[in-house]
Design an enzyme around this catalytic site. Structure first.
Site, mmCIF file in Angstrom:
data_model
loop_
_atom_site.group_PDB
_atom_site.id
_atom_site.type_symbol
_atom_site.label_atom_id
_atom_site.label_comp_id
_atom_site.label_asym_id
_atom_site.label_seq_id
_atom_site.Cartn_x
_atom_site.Cartn_y
_atom_site.Cartn_z
ATOM 1 N N ARG A 23 1.029 -1.114 0.097
ATOM 2 C CA ARG A 23 0.011 0.040 0.028
ATOM 3 C C ARG A 23 0.739 1.384 -0.052
ATOM 4 O O ARG A 23 0.251 2.325 -0.451
ATOM 5 C CB ARG A 23 -1.011 0.062 1.232
ATOM 6 C CG ARG A 23 -0.342 -0.086 2.740
ATOM 7 C CD ARG A 23 -1.299 -0.291 3.556
ATOM 8 N NE ARG A 23 -0.960 -0.702 4.754
ATOM 9 C CZ ARG A 23 -1.002 -0.272 5.997
ATOM 10 N NH1 ARG A 23 -2.034 0.564 6.271
ATOM 11 N NH2 ARG A 23 -0.644 -1.020 7.232
ATOM 12 N N GLU A 71 -18.850 4.582 0.662
ATOM 13 C CA GLU A 71 -18.108 4.121 -0.535
ATOM 14 C C GLU A 71 -18.762 4.144 -1.911
ATOM 15 O O GLU A 71 -18.314 4.550 -2.932
ATOM 16 C CB GLU A 71 -17.541 2.740 -0.250
ATOM 17 C CG GLU A 71 -16.539 2.595 0.941
ATOM 18 C CD GLU A 71 -17.278 2.556 2.071
ATOM 19 O OE1 GLU A 71 -18.746 2.521 2.509
ATOM 20 O OE2 GLU A 71 -16.669 2.845 3.413
ATOM 21 N N ASP A 130 -8.411 -8.720 12.425
ATOM 22 C CA ASP A 130 -9.737 -8.046 12.036
ATOM 23 C C ASP A 130 -10.768 -9.106 11.691
ATOM 24 O O ASP A 130 -12.063 -8.864 11.926
ATOM 25 C CB ASP A 130 -9.644 -6.997 10.985
ATOM 26 C CG ASP A 130 -9.418 -5.776 11.571
ATOM 27 O OD1 ASP A 130 -9.376 -5.441 12.656
ATOM 28 O OD2 ASP A 130 -9.070 -4.724 10.535
ATOM 29 N N ARG A 180 -1.920 -5.149 3.555
ATOM 30 C CA ARG A 180 -1.842 -4.447 4.626
ATOM 31 C C ARG A 180 -0.211 -4.564 5.268
ATOM 32 O O ARG A 180 0.304 -3.511 5.691
ATOM 33 C CB ARG A 180 -2.678 -4.841 5.651
ATOM 34 C CG ARG A 180 -2.404 -4.064 7.262
ATOM 35 C CD ARG A 180 -3.511 -4.308 8.169
ATOM 36 N NE ARG A 180 -3.237 -3.706 9.290
ATOM 37 C CZ ARG A 180 -2.700 -4.062 10.301
ATOM 38 N NH1 ARG A 180 -2.681 -5.246 10.449
ATOM 39 N NH2 ARG A 180 -2.465 -3.408 11.542
HETATM 40 C C1 LIG Z 1 -18.486 0.064 5.137
HETATM 41 C C2 LIG Z 1 -17.217 0.551 5.914
HETATM 42 N N1 LIG Z 1 -16.600 1.177 5.577
HETATM 43 C C3 LIG Z 1 -15.244 1.502 6.123
HETATM 44 C C4 LIG Z 1 -15.122 0.872 7.410
HETATM 45 C C5 LIG Z 1 -13.741 1.139 8.069
HETATM 46 N N2 LIG Z 1 -13.941 1.729 9.391
HETATM 47 C C6 LIG Z 1 -14.070 0.942 10.610
HETATM 48 S S1 LIG Z 1 -14.540 1.881 11.970
HETATM 49 C C7 LIG Z 1 -14.696 3.714 10.924
HETATM 50 C C8 LIG Z 1 -15.017 4.961 11.552
HETATM 51 C C9 LIG Z 1 -16.430 4.941 11.554
HETATM 52 O O1 LIG Z 1 -16.678 6.022 12.640
HETATM 53 P P1 LIG Z 1 -17.469 5.317 13.982
HETATM 54 O O2 LIG Z 1 -18.255 4.305 13.417
HETATM 55 O O3 LIG Z 1 -18.169 6.521 14.561
HETATM 56 O O4 LIG Z 1 -16.189 4.948 14.773
HETATM 57 P P2 LIG Z 1 -15.764 5.302 16.198
HETATM 58 O O5 LIG Z 1 -16.906 6.236 16.997
HETATM 59 O O6 LIG Z 1 -16.075 3.998 16.990
HETATM 60 O O7 LIG Z 1 -14.406 5.702 16.373
HETATM 61 C C10 LIG Z 1 -14.487 3.162 9.676
HETATM 62 C C11 LIG Z 1 -14.506 3.749 8.528
HETATM 63 C C12 LIG Z 1 -16.105 0.058 7.600
HETATM 64 N N3 LIG Z 1 -15.645 -0.863 8.896
HETATM 65 N N4 LIG Z 1 -16.843 -0.470 7.197
#
Ligand SMILES: Cc1ncc(C[n+]2csc(CCOP(=O)(O)OP(=O)(O)O)c2C)c(N)n1
Ligand SMILES: [Mg+2]
Lengths: 329, 288
Positions: A23, A71, A130, A180
């Site tokens: 990456r 996305e 994960d 990754r």
């Molecule tokens: C569809 C999707 N896109 C991206 C992710 C990667 N991802 C995991 S947690 C997260 C942050 C989203 O914010 P939130 O759910 O509010 O997280 P937190 O408050 O727990 O930090 C992302 C983008 C995912 N799990 N699923």
């Protein structure tokens, strides 16, 4: 004979190789692309750092577009940007894009003939802990099935950078897949790269090992192990799954009459299927697909999982050995 | 609610936080902020007498359903389920390891007490809506709870489900949102603004409450109010402090996806655990 133009002089000595995730090559490639062409823009869906889109954002803050966790929207927006002359790079984890955006890619990019470069990060088993929900093992299959799509799975960090830059020359959508974890940088910095042209890394006569992504290095190491058992492997880096370089594979199969494909992906629909289709229609020889055997992954370290699912050099060598023994007695 | 019970619940929430930290440190990877900040909400749901379940009979037909949509906060769900008796607490230390039932993101068929697998954001509410719809079709009393993050309100799928539940007046559905204002790339209002969440939900025909997500009494009250509504689905926007309970993490989005310390190097984590065990010095430390 080894491909000296491609392989790092120390390729056999893993300790002497840099360990860098593929990456990183995406991030650096995007920066280089941004410098070469001012229409290049980058989009991300709340994974800017881990997809390495951050490198581009830091260099060209005005050409970076944050989409949040959306996305499908990101792909549509990229299509719109492309239609007005921009060259968008979109990135997320492969599970989410293309995983969650297939029909947007199909209709608004491929059918529309809009050139967008999709970076699918954290693909394969190497996201490790994960677990299965994040381990994209079907992305090559769903991208490869699309007309007008180019699918590239670079083998190491340098090759990823080369692939990004080469993608600029492709006038239709491109899917780039990367991983990754750190992996050995075994190609030379100025090794050749041409979209749609596989690279023979090592000549051999008994069996063809054809691989993509970080599995190429495992295949090379497996060929070393097998050489000690007097089995001569031809090793092919099939970095472009589509359009597939049929002639390089067929020339090799004509020499060895036995082909083994190796990928960090389901054996259904990915490189293995591509190889099987090519051989089946043109030059049927016995073959064997190594990859995920119609299963989901699970949590564990990347090393533990590669071992469990037979994707380490040692395990690949064992599988090759037992299958050619079975085949040829 | 009697003062004493409330203190018991607060202690329970902090024991759960301690277990989250233990399991994350042992795992060496995983998410910290969300699990810690929703601990009070999960405690209220599982121990506040608002949800029907039987850990000895996880498939009990009459159980209510709890759907975790933002799968990455599963260390909290796992710790809560262990405290509720679904499996032994020691198993929490297997989080994210090879062959563990505690997968990095929930795997429904692996562990009793899980109603769905999640990880990709934005998919939980649709499933919860399907369950609620089915119970209404069959005139069944089962209630459906769903926990969502604020970040996943950037996913179209979430809004599709909000529309659906509003249209079909799924009054047997209570959604609890972790409004911690963070996501991976920063603060939600910088990355992709979500406000006003209250007005958005209201205009989609939902019953909306906004509460302090760390006040267990108001969480329970809000859930009970949601159950008294029989005309629309309910959402409870729980304002939380990311990383709640561990001072060095609180409010910092950098802690979204990191464990509290590295394995074998737990200096500051021990301090955090002490703070948590004593409810910030309010009660005597418990040794466990
Ligand atoms: C569809 C999707 N896109 C991206 C992710 C990667 N991802 C995991 S947690 C997260 C942050 C989203 O914010 P939130 O759910 O509010 O997280 P937190 O408050 O727990 O930090 C992302 C983008 C995912 N799990 N699923
Ligand atoms: Mg959040």
């Amino acid at each position: 004979m080894e491909n000296k133009k491609y392989l790092d002089d120390n390729w056999q000595n893993e300790e002497k190789l840099d360990m860098i995730p593929t990456r990183n090559g995406y991030g650096e490639g995007m920066v280089a692309a941004g410098e070469m062409n001012e229409n290049v823009v980058a989009l991300c869906a709340d994974l800017t750092e881990s997809t390495r889109t951050l490198m581009f954002k830091e260099k060209f803050p005005d050409r970076f577009i944050e989409c949040g966790v959306s996305e499908a929207n990101m792909v549509g927006v990229a299509s719109g940007l492309a239609s007005t002359g921009k060259i968008p790079f979109v990135a997320s984890y492969a599970m989410f894009c293309p995983g969650m955006t297939w029909v947007q890619i199909r209709t608004t990019l491929c059918y529309n003939q809009q050139k967008v470069i999709i970076g699918g990060a954290h693909a394969g088993l190497s996201v490790g802990p994960d677990g299965a929900t994040h381990q994209a093992l079907e992305d090559i299959a769903i991208m490869r099935a699309l007309p007008n799509m180019t699918v590239i799975v670079p083998a190491d960090y340098h090759e990823t950078r080369r692939a990004v830059i080469a993608s600029l020359e492709v006038n239709s959508p491109v899917y780039l897949r990367f991983a990754r974890e750190n992996s050995p940088v075994f190609s030379k910095i100025d090794a050749p790269f041409e979209v749609g042209k596989s690279i023979v890394l090592r000549d051999g006569t008994d069996v063809t090992l054809i691989a993509c992504g970080p599995m190429v290095y495992e295949a090379l190491l497996a060929s070393e192990i097998l050489a000690r058992r007097d089995i001569s492997c031809e090793v092919i880096n099939a970095h472009t799954i589509k359009p597939f370089d049929e002639s390089t594979l067929l020339a090799s199969a004509a020499k060895t009459n036995y082909v083994v494909s190796i990928e960090e992906h389901q054996i259904i629909g990915g490189l293995g299927s591509t190889v099987a289709e090519t051989l089946g229609e043109n030059y049927p020889v016995p073959m064997r697909r190594i990859g995920m055997n119609d299963k989901y992954g699970e949590s564990g370290t990347a090393d533990e999982l590669l071992e469990r699912y037979g994707l380490t050099a040692e395990r690949i060598a064992q599988t090759v050995l037992s299958s050619i023994t079975e085949e040829r007695g | 609610m009697p003062e004493k019970n409330l203190l018991e619940l607060e202690k329970k929430a902090n024991q759960i936080r301690v277990d989250i930290i233990r399991s994350l440190v042992e795992a060496g990877s995983g998410h910290s902020a969300g699990p810690l900040d929703m601990a009070d909400v999960f405690t209220a749901i599982y121990f506040g007498d608002v949800m029907k379940y039987d850990p000895k009979n996880p498939d009990w037909e009459e159980r209510d359903r709890f759907i975790l949509s933002n799968g990455h906060i599963c260390p909290l769900l796992y710790a809560t389920l262990a405290h509720a008796g679904f499996f032994p607490r020691e198993e929490l230390l297997s989080l994210r390891k090879l062959d563990s039932r505690l997968q990095g993101h929930p795997h429904r068929v692996a562990l009793p007490g899980l109603e769905t697998s999640s990880g990709p954001l934005g998919m939980g509410l649709s499933q919860a809506a399907g369950m609620a719809y089915s119970f209404l079709m069959d005139k069944k009393k089962n209630w459906v709870f769903a926990a969502l993050s604020d970040g996943e309100h950037q996913e179209g799928n979430t809004w599709e489900a909000i529309l659906f539940a509003g249209k079909y007046k799924l009054y047997n559905l209570t959604v609890l949102i972790d409004r911690n204002n963070i996501q991976i790339d920063g603060y939600t209002e910088n990355v992709m603004p979500l406000e006003s969440m209250v007005e958005k939900y209201e205009s989609f025909n939902w019953h909306v409450q906004e509460i302090d997500g760390h006040n267990i009494e108001s969480i329970i009250d809000a859930i009970n109010e949601s159950k008294a509504i029989s005309t629309k689905p309910s959402v409870i926007i729980c304002n939380t402090i990311p990383g709640k309970g561990v001072e060095y993490m609180e409010r910092d989005y950098e802690w979204h996806g990191k464990p509290p310390g590295t394995k074998g190097n737990v200096g500051e984590v021990v301090e955090a655990l002490y703070e948590l065990r004593t409810l910030g010095g309010q009660i005597a430390s418990e040794h466990e």
